[in-house]
Design a protein around this motif. Structure first.
Motif, PDB file in Angstrom:
ATOM      1  N   ASP A 190      20.987 -37.212 -16.302  1.00 54.06           N
ATOM      2  CA  ASP A 190      20.441 -37.268 -15.147  1.00 54.06           C
ATOM      3  C   ASP A 190      19.950 -38.494 -15.121  1.00 54.06           C
ATOM      4  OD1 ASP A 190      21.744 -34.810 -14.382  1.00 54.06           O
ATOM      5  OD2 ASP A 190      19.643 -33.773 -14.868  1.00 54.06           O
ATOM      6  N   VAL A 191      19.105 -39.202 -16.083  1.00 48.03           N
ATOM      7  CA  VAL A 191      18.517 -40.360 -15.992  1.00 48.03           C
ATOM      8  C   VAL A 191      19.502 -41.442 -15.610  1.00 48.03           C
ATOM      9  CG1 VAL A 191      16.891 -41.880 -16.946  1.00 48.03           C
ATOM     10  CG2 VAL A 191      16.467 -39.583 -17.514  1.00 48.03           C
ATOM     11  N   GLN A 192      20.469 -41.480 -16.354  1.00 43.50           N
ATOM     12  CA  GLN A 192      21.367 -42.572 -16.020  1.00 43.50           C
ATOM     13  C   GLN A 192      22.002 -42.408 -14.705  1.00 43.50           C
ATOM     14  OE1 GLN A 192      24.488 -43.816 -19.283  1.00 43.50           O
ATOM     15  NE2 GLN A 192      23.618 -42.006 -20.374  1.00 43.50           N
ATOM     16  N   ILE A 193      22.603 -41.056 -14.187  1.00 45.27           N
ATOM     17  CA  ILE A 193      23.071 -40.962 -13.208  1.00 45.27           C
ATOM     18  C   ILE A 193      22.259 -41.320 -12.141  1.00 45.27           C
ATOM     19  CG2 ILE A 193      23.916 -39.445 -11.519  1.00 45.27           C
ATOM     20  CD1 ILE A 193      25.538 -39.967 -14.072  1.00 45.27           C
ATOM     21  N   ASP A 194      21.014 -40.867 -11.959  1.00 43.12           N
ATOM     22  CA  ASP A 194      19.926 -41.483 -10.948  1.00 43.12           C
ATOM     23  C   ASP A 194      19.875 -42.958 -10.842  1.00 43.12           C
ATOM     24  OD1 ASP A 194      19.488 -38.785 -10.784  1.00 43.12           O
ATOM     25  OD2 ASP A 194      17.748 -38.873 -11.728  1.00 43.12           O
ATOM     26  N   GLU A 195      19.556 -43.860 -12.223  1.00 42.78           N
ATOM     27  CA  GLU A 195      19.642 -44.932 -12.253  1.00 42.78           C
ATOM     28  C   GLU A 195      20.815 -45.560 -11.597  1.00 42.78           C
ATOM     29  OE1 GLU A 195      17.488 -47.400 -15.030  1.00 42.78           O
ATOM     30  OE2 GLU A 195      17.236 -45.465 -16.215  1.00 42.78           O
ATOM     31  N   ASN A 254      23.124 -44.546  -9.090  1.00 37.67           N
ATOM     32  CA  ASN A 254      22.681 -43.972  -7.950  1.00 37.67           C
ATOM     33  C   ASN A 254      21.769 -45.056  -7.015  1.00 37.67           C
ATOM     34  OD1 ASN A 254      24.619 -41.843  -7.353  1.00 37.67           O
ATOM     35  ND2 ASN A 254      23.340 -40.496  -8.316  1.00 37.67           N
ATOM     36  N   ALA A 255      20.638 -45.120  -7.792  1.00 40.00           N
ATOM     37  CA  ALA A 255      19.523 -45.952  -7.255  1.00 40.00           C
ATOM     38  C   ALA A 255      20.149 -47.541  -7.143  1.00 40.00           C
ATOM     39  CB  ALA A 255      18.390 -46.117  -8.087  1.00 40.00           C
TER      40      ALA A 255
END
Length: 296
Positions: free
Chosen positions: A21-26, A28-29
């Motif tokens: 989720d951390v990779q995906i969130d970054e 997306n950001a």
């Protein structure tokens, strides 16, 4: 430098750990329009998702990762990936590293990285030569004693080691050439494919390319269909096949761009004259469509 069209994210997660989720969130950001996830070990050279992603990038797209270790196994591997992107007119950006080929500063950082890699190779070669010279001065012969004595065990061990190195090098550079081979085989000849690859700045011969594909098929890293004999088509028009191969390898090329590539290859215009014209390219493309060399 043309402006980027799309930001495409790539995330690699460890096998069995599910979505990071951390990779995906970054990603997306960072504004990524789409995000592709690869499930695999960092030690594995197999990157099927990455290979498909690179092969489908459009001119001006930017491949974005959170960190360099999410995409590359080594500096050499990273440079090979970026080379594959450049061949498609795409860019590369790492969020937490100073590598962003859409900017002058990021491109400079990449040039420094390339220079450091070359320096390390040069120093390694010098250290090897110095070691051999020192061994000779002490009366010792360099190399493997078993090889000098032609011992079968030593010969087999060296042969196996060389094959493993060769396979490793093939795996590390797959994204730079295998997608093109998959696009064009078996409809097109090895000679035409070599011309297309070399037009992109690579250095291949028919013998080397066929050996590489044979090895990948043997390792079950490529489909055996790639080795099928290219069909004979009427009429036997080499130029028609070559133009079709160039167009399939890079669908974004205009008629004038294909004409320029044919001039660079030293091909004589089919209808006479000194330089290729867009109308001559269009005629050959129409013929290629008619004979089924191009299906779209």
């Amino acid at each position: 430098m043309p402006g980027p069209k799309r930001l495409i994210g790539y995330a690699r997660v460890s096998t069995g750990n599910g979505t990071d989720d951390v990779q995906i969130d970054e990603l997306n950001a960072a504004g990524c329009e789409r995000i592709f996830e690869e499930d695999g070990s960092g030690a594995s050279r197999s990157r099927p998702v990455l290979e498909r992603l690179i092969n489908n990038l459009a001119l001006g797209d930017v491949l974005v990762v959170v960190r360099l270790d999410r995409i590359a196994l080594s500096v050499t591997h990273l440079l090979q990936v970026i080379e594959a992107l450049e061949a498609r007119g795409a860019y590369f950006r790492s969020i937490h590293d100073p590598i962003d080929t859409t900017t002058l500063q990021g491109s400079f950082s990449l040039q420094v990285l390339t220079s450091v890699t070359r320096l390390e190779r040069s120093l390694s070669a010098e250290r090897t030569k110095a070691g051999i010279k020192a061994a000779k001065s002490r009366g010792k012969l360099p190399g493997n004693p078993g090889l000098r004595e032609r011992q079968p065990e030593a010969i087999n061990a060296v042969s196996k080691a060389r094959e493993e190195i060769y396979l490793g090098e093939l795996k590390a550079g797959l994204q730079t050439w295998l997608p093109t081979v998959k696009h064009l085989r078996p409809q097109h000849s090895w000679d035409n494919i070599v011309q297309v690859l070399n037009r992109r700045g690579q250095v291949w011969t028919v013998e080397r390319l066929r050996r590489a594909v044979h090895r990948l098929v043997r390792e079950k890293l490529a489909d055996s269909e790639l080795l099928t004999r290219a069909p004979r088509r009427a009429p036997e028009d080499r130029l028609m096949k070559l133009v079709a191969a160039i167009a399939i390898a890079d669908p974004n090329l205009s008629l004038r761009s294909i004409a320029a590539q044919l001039d660079q290859l030293g091909e004589r215009p089919a209808r006479g004259g000194r330089k290729w014209q867009a109308s001559s390219v269009r005629h050959l493309l129409d013929e290629a469509h008619r004979f089924g060399l191009i299906r779209h």
